[in-house]
Scaffold this motif. Structure first.
Motif, PDB file in Angstrom:
ATOM      1  N   ALA A  63       0.744  -1.055  -0.010  1.00  0.00           N
ATOM      2  CA  ALA A  63       0.086   0.075   0.056  1.00  0.00           C
ATOM      3  C   ALA A  63       0.992   1.162   0.042  1.00  0.00           C
ATOM      4  O   ALA A  63       0.458   2.153  -0.848  1.00  0.00           O
ATOM      5  CB  ALA A  63      -0.981  -0.035   1.195  1.00  0.00           C
ATOM      6  N   ILE A  64       1.915   1.520   0.601  1.00  0.00           N
ATOM      7  CA  ILE A  64       2.872   2.333   0.874  1.00  0.00           C
ATOM      8  C   ILE A  64       3.437   2.597  -0.405  1.00  0.00           C
ATOM      9  O   ILE A  64       3.378   3.608  -1.117  1.00  0.00           O
ATOM     10  CB  ILE A  64       3.837   2.199   1.797  1.00  0.00           C
ATOM     11  CG1 ILE A  64       3.236   2.142   3.238  1.00  0.00           C
ATOM     12  CG2 ILE A  64       5.125   3.084   1.541  1.00  0.00           C
ATOM     13  CD1 ILE A  64       4.484   1.982   4.480  1.00  0.00           C
ATOM     14  N   ILE A  65       3.877   1.665  -1.148  1.00  0.00           N
ATOM     15  CA  ILE A  65       4.451   1.531  -2.515  1.00  0.00           C
ATOM     16  C   ILE A  65       3.480   2.188  -3.504  1.00  0.00           C
ATOM     17  O   ILE A  65       3.834   3.208  -4.257  1.00  0.00           O
ATOM     18  CB  ILE A  65       5.119   0.243  -2.902  1.00  0.00           C
ATOM     19  CG1 ILE A  65       6.152  -0.012  -2.204  1.00  0.00           C
ATOM     20  CG2 ILE A  65       5.412   0.312  -4.586  1.00  0.00           C
ATOM     21  CD1 ILE A  65       6.698  -1.673  -2.509  1.00  0.00           C
ATOM     22  N   VAL A  66       2.349   1.554  -3.522  1.00  0.00           N
ATOM     23  CA  VAL A  66       1.104   2.341  -4.178  1.00  0.00           C
ATOM     24  C   VAL A  66       0.988   3.819  -4.188  1.00  0.00           C
ATOM     25  O   VAL A  66       1.000   4.473  -5.116  1.00  0.00           O
ATOM     26  CB  VAL A  66       0.111   1.368  -4.290  1.00  0.00           C
ATOM     27  CG1 VAL A  66      -1.158   2.130  -5.086  1.00  0.00           C
ATOM     28  CG2 VAL A  66       0.110   0.111  -4.815  1.00  0.00           C
ATOM     29  N   ILE A  67       0.888   4.023  -2.779  1.00  0.00           N
ATOM     30  CA  ILE A  67       0.251   5.547  -2.791  1.00  0.00           C
ATOM     31  C   ILE A  67       1.489   6.640  -2.996  1.00  0.00           C
ATOM     32  O   ILE A  67       1.384   7.349  -3.660  1.00  0.00           O
ATOM     33  CB  ILE A  67       0.351   5.665  -1.122  1.00  0.00           C
ATOM     34  CG1 ILE A  67      -1.096   4.825  -0.497  1.00  0.00           C
ATOM     35  CG2 ILE A  67       0.073   7.184  -0.827  1.00  0.00           C
ATOM     36  CD1 ILE A  67      -1.404   4.779   0.689  1.00  0.00           C
ATOM     37  N   VAL A  68       2.852   6.128  -2.851  1.00  0.00           N
ATOM     38  CA  VAL A  68       4.016   6.858  -2.885  1.00  0.00           C
ATOM     39  C   VAL A  68       4.112   7.140  -4.452  1.00  0.00           C
ATOM     40  O   VAL A  68       4.683   8.339  -5.003  1.00  0.00           O
ATOM     41  CB  VAL A  68       5.340   6.653  -2.130  1.00  0.00           C
ATOM     42  CG1 VAL A  68       5.047   6.629  -0.712  1.00  0.00           C
ATOM     43  CG2 VAL A  68       5.886   5.295  -2.778  1.00  0.00           C
ATOM     44  N   PHE A  69       3.968   6.269  -5.299  1.00  0.00           N
ATOM     45  CA  PHE A  69       4.230   6.209  -6.671  1.00  0.00           C
ATOM     46  C   PHE A  69       2.683   6.845  -7.212  1.00  0.00           C
ATOM     47  O   PHE A  69       2.932   7.256  -8.592  1.00  0.00           O
ATOM     48  CB  PHE A  69       4.599   4.909  -7.319  1.00  0.00           C
ATOM     49  CG  PHE A  69       6.027   4.711  -7.205  1.00  0.00           C
ATOM     50  CD1 PHE A  69       6.916   5.161  -7.958  1.00  0.00           C
ATOM     51  CD2 PHE A  69       6.325   4.050  -6.145  1.00  0.00           C
ATOM     52  CE1 PHE A  69       8.192   4.989  -7.554  1.00  0.00           C
ATOM     53  CE2 PHE A  69       7.662   3.682  -5.826  1.00  0.00           C
ATOM     54  CZ  PHE A  69       8.649   4.151  -6.455  1.00  0.00           C
ATOM     55  N   ALA A  70       1.830   6.631  -6.824  1.00  0.00           N
ATOM     56  CA  ALA A  70       0.423   7.343  -7.185  1.00  0.00           C
ATOM     57  C   ALA A  70       0.374   8.789  -7.154  1.00  0.00           C
ATOM     58  O   ALA A  70      -0.172   9.584  -7.946  1.00  0.00           O
ATOM     59  CB  ALA A  70      -0.718   6.697  -6.878  1.00  0.00           C
ATOM     60  N   VAL A  71       0.736   9.364  -5.907  1.00  0.00           N
ATOM     61  CA  VAL A  71       0.432  10.783  -5.527  1.00  0.00           C
ATOM     62  C   VAL A  71       1.794  11.563  -6.294  1.00  0.00           C
ATOM     63  O   VAL A  71       2.909  11.343  -5.768  1.00  0.00           O
ATOM     64  CB  VAL A  71       0.447  11.066  -3.994  1.00  0.00           C
ATOM     65  CG1 VAL A  71       0.324  12.411  -3.883  1.00  0.00           C
ATOM     66  CG2 VAL A  71      -0.703  10.168  -3.829  1.00  0.00           C
ATOM     67  N   PRO A  72       1.567  12.810  -6.749  1.00  0.00           N
ATOM     68  CA  PRO A  72       2.904  13.164  -7.479  1.00  0.00           C
ATOM     69  C   PRO A  72       3.441  14.153  -6.436  1.00  0.00           C
ATOM     70  O   PRO A  72       4.758  14.509  -6.664  1.00  0.00           O
ATOM     71  CB  PRO A  72       2.154  14.159  -8.643  1.00  0.00           C
ATOM     72  CG  PRO A  72       0.763  14.238  -8.280  1.00  0.00           C
ATOM     73  CD  PRO A  72       0.291  13.118  -7.157  1.00  0.00           C
ATOM     74  N   GLN A  73       2.987  14.540  -5.278  1.00  0.00           N
ATOM     75  CA  GLN A  73       3.699  15.420  -4.423  1.00  0.00           C
ATOM     76  C   GLN A  73       4.753  14.806  -3.585  1.00  0.00           C
ATOM     77  O   GLN A  73       4.588  13.469  -3.246  1.00  0.00           O
ATOM     78  CB  GLN A  73       2.554  16.041  -3.624  1.00  0.00           C
ATOM     79  CG  GLN A  73       1.607  17.059  -3.821  1.00  0.00           C
ATOM     80  CD  GLN A  73       0.405  16.393  -4.762  1.00  0.00           C
ATOM     81  OE1 GLN A  73       0.310  15.449  -4.632  1.00  0.00           O
ATOM     82  NE2 GLN A  73      -0.385  17.326  -5.400  1.00  0.00           N
ATOM     83  N   TRP A  74       5.715  15.374  -3.509  1.00  0.00           N
ATOM     84  CA  TRP A  74       7.020  14.925  -2.867  1.00  0.00           C
ATOM     85  C   TRP A  74       6.811  14.680  -0.944  1.00  0.00           C
ATOM     86  O   TRP A  74       7.429  13.910  -0.401  1.00  0.00           O
ATOM     87  CB  TRP A  74       8.269  15.754  -2.995  1.00  0.00           C
ATOM     88  CG  TRP A  74       8.347  17.157  -2.379  1.00  0.00           C
ATOM     89  CD1 TRP A  74       7.787  18.213  -3.004  1.00  0.00           C
ATOM     90  CD2 TRP A  74       8.570  17.510  -0.980  1.00  0.00           C
ATOM     91  NE1 TRP A  74       7.691  19.290  -2.127  1.00  0.00           N
ATOM     92  CE2 TRP A  74       8.301  18.812  -0.885  1.00  0.00           C
ATOM     93  CE3 TRP A  74       8.879  16.704   0.133  1.00  0.00           C
ATOM     94  CZ2 TRP A  74       8.245  19.442   0.334  1.00  0.00           C
ATOM     95  CZ3 TRP A  74       9.184  17.516   1.309  1.00  0.00           C
ATOM     96  CH2 TRP A  74       9.099  18.771   1.419  1.00  0.00           C
ATOM     97  N   TRP A  75       6.113  15.395  -0.672  1.00  0.00           N
ATOM     98  CA  TRP A  75       5.614  15.508   0.646  1.00  0.00           C
ATOM     99  C   TRP A  75       4.909  14.192   1.360  1.00  0.00           C
ATOM    100  O   TRP A  75       5.123  13.869   2.511  1.00  0.00           O
ATOM    101  CB  TRP A  75       5.076  16.803   1.111  1.00  0.00           C
ATOM    102  CG  TRP A  75       3.779  17.146   0.558  1.00  0.00           C
ATOM    103  CD1 TRP A  75       3.693  18.036  -0.337  1.00  0.00           C
ATOM    104  CD2 TRP A  75       2.570  16.766   0.866  1.00  0.00           C
ATOM    105  NE1 TRP A  75       2.349  18.227  -0.978  1.00  0.00           N
ATOM    106  CE2 TRP A  75       1.507  17.326  -0.197  1.00  0.00           C
ATOM    107  CE3 TRP A  75       2.045  15.756   1.555  1.00  0.00           C
ATOM    108  CZ2 TRP A  75       0.435  17.055  -0.100  1.00  0.00           C
ATOM    109  CZ3 TRP A  75       0.654  15.578   1.769  1.00  0.00           C
ATOM    110  CH2 TRP A  75      -0.154  16.306   0.915  1.00  0.00           C
ATOM    111  N   VAL A  76       4.175  13.672   0.367  1.00  0.00           N
ATOM    112  CA  VAL A  76       3.488  12.344   0.646  1.00  0.00           C
ATOM    113  C   VAL A  76       4.436  11.425   1.171  1.00  0.00           C
ATOM    114  O   VAL A  76       4.485  10.763   2.230  1.00  0.00           O
ATOM    115  CB  VAL A  76       2.593  11.928  -0.328  1.00  0.00           C
ATOM    116  CG1 VAL A  76       1.855  10.567  -0.054  1.00  0.00           C
ATOM    117  CG2 VAL A  76       1.418  13.050  -0.465  1.00  0.00           C
ATOM    118  N   PRO A  77       5.341  10.749   0.249  1.00  0.00           N
ATOM    119  CA  PRO A  77       6.317   9.799   0.476  1.00  0.00           C
ATOM    120  C   PRO A  77       7.503  10.233   1.878  1.00  0.00           C
ATOM    121  O   PRO A  77       7.722   9.396   2.738  1.00  0.00           O
ATOM    122  CB  PRO A  77       7.351   9.620  -0.665  1.00  0.00           C
ATOM    123  CG  PRO A  77       6.989  10.767  -1.443  1.00  0.00           C
ATOM    124  CD  PRO A  77       5.752  11.222  -1.331  1.00  0.00           C
ATOM    125  N   ALA A  78       7.570  11.468   1.779  1.00  0.00           N
ATOM    126  CA  ALA A  78       8.539  12.065   2.700  1.00  0.00           C
ATOM    127  C   ALA A  78       7.868  11.775   4.123  1.00  0.00           C
ATOM    128  O   ALA A  78       8.444  11.428   5.103  1.00  0.00           O
ATOM    129  CB  ALA A  78       8.886  13.678   2.832  1.00  0.00           C
TER     130      ALA A  78
END
Length: 259
Positions: free
Chosen positions: A27-42
């Protein structure tokens, strides 16, 4: 003992069902590559992965792996993209062909944060999920034992490769192999290691295949596990909620709600 990065700790993260941790990682992998904003994976790294590592008491090992594996790659990413980003419009500093740009730094920040979330999340999973327990839990959840074995064995490839390379290196040094000196000499010293390393890994695969066949690994009947992995109802519900949340994020990105 099978080589792996797993660290045995009496922590709540270790006691979680490995399937639960695997679903959260996916789920983390899907979310960080789906959302374009850098602050989401950070944000996921700072508020999910790092607290999980500290709770699991594997923070020191995670930091070591980050410095060795990920930090050099992030530095190269910042240098290459920050100074040589094609089509840079907002230039902060320029020296010859190198042009430090806002666009390049933003691209490096986005890519680096995604890569950090992917690698650090995977490392926490590997450090807290025992391969044998993972395979048992995947089989219990209804997955084919063959697929479960492939997933479990993939966690042991690099550690097993390193362990065998270390043993071969020590054996070659005992026979008088010199690994010190100039970089060219060191590169030449690595050549005698490649043959035994590759042949040893092939032999190991053949031995594993023979052992698995002797245990009727390819039988159609589902085997009975000697030790069952606990899978409470709360964790099963959590897995469904996490998967639904990741799917909802993807739908919102596609619909343009999250831009």
């Amino acid at each position: 003992m099978t080589a792996s990065l797993y660290l045995d700790r009496p922590s709540p993260v270790h006691r979680l069902n490995p399937v639960t941790k695997l679903v959260i990682l996916l789920a983390i992998i899907v979310i960080v590559f789906a959302v374009p904003q850098w602050w989401v994976p950070a944000g996921i790294v700072l508020f999910v992965i790092v607290p999980a590592a500290l709770l699991a008491r594997v923070g020191r090992r995670l930091l070591t792996l980050f410095v060795v594996l990920l930090l050099p790659l992030l530095l190269v990413l910042v240098i290459v993209q920050g100074f040589f980003f094609p089509g840079a419009a907002t230039v902060l500093w320029e020296w010859g062909p190198a042009r430090l740009s806002v666009e390049g730094l933003l691209f490096a920040l986005t890519t680096g944060s995604r890569l950090s979330a992917l690698v650090l999340g995977s490392l926490v999973f590997v450090l807290t999920a025992h391969p044998a327990r993972l395979m048992t839990s995947l089989t219990q959840s209804g997955m084919s034992p063959k697929i479960a074995y492939v997933i479990s064995a993939s966690l042991q490839i690099i550690p097993a490769f390193q362990e065998r390379a270390r043993s071969i290196l020590l054996a070659q040094q005992a026979r008088g192999l010199a690994i010190t000196g100039s970089p060219v000499r060191r590169m030449r010293a690595l050549l005698p290691l490649l043959g035994p390393l590759i042949l040893g890994m092939i032999t190991d695969v053949d031995e594993r295949s023979t052992a698995m066949e002797a245990r009727a690994f390819g039988a159609t009947a589902r085997p009975t596990s000697l030790a069952l992995v606990d899978d409470p109802a709360a964790e099963r519900i959590t897995r469904w909620l996490v998967a639904a949340g990741a799917a909802a994020v993807v739908v919102l990105v596609i619909a343009g709600v999250i831009a």
